[in-house]
Design a protein around this motif. Structure first.
Motif: not given
Length: 51
Positions: A10-29
């Protein structure tokens, strides 16, 4: 021991989600924008076929 594994996951998922760019779609980019076709979707559009 399994509780520790779940907590680490759970902690790893929280930190990994924080690294996503909210300006792009996660799969297609692709960039998100005001003309995205998904903005017109409703809950009724998301049904399971054959049910």
């Amino acid at each position: 021991m399994t509780y520790i594994k779940y907590a680490v996951a759970v902690i790893a998922l929280v930190f990994l989600q924080a690294c996503e760019n909210p300006e792009t779609y996660p799969v297609s980019g692709e960039d998100c924008g005001p003309n995205d076709p998904v903005l017109d979707l409703n809950a009724e559009d998301c049904t399971v076929p054959g049910v």
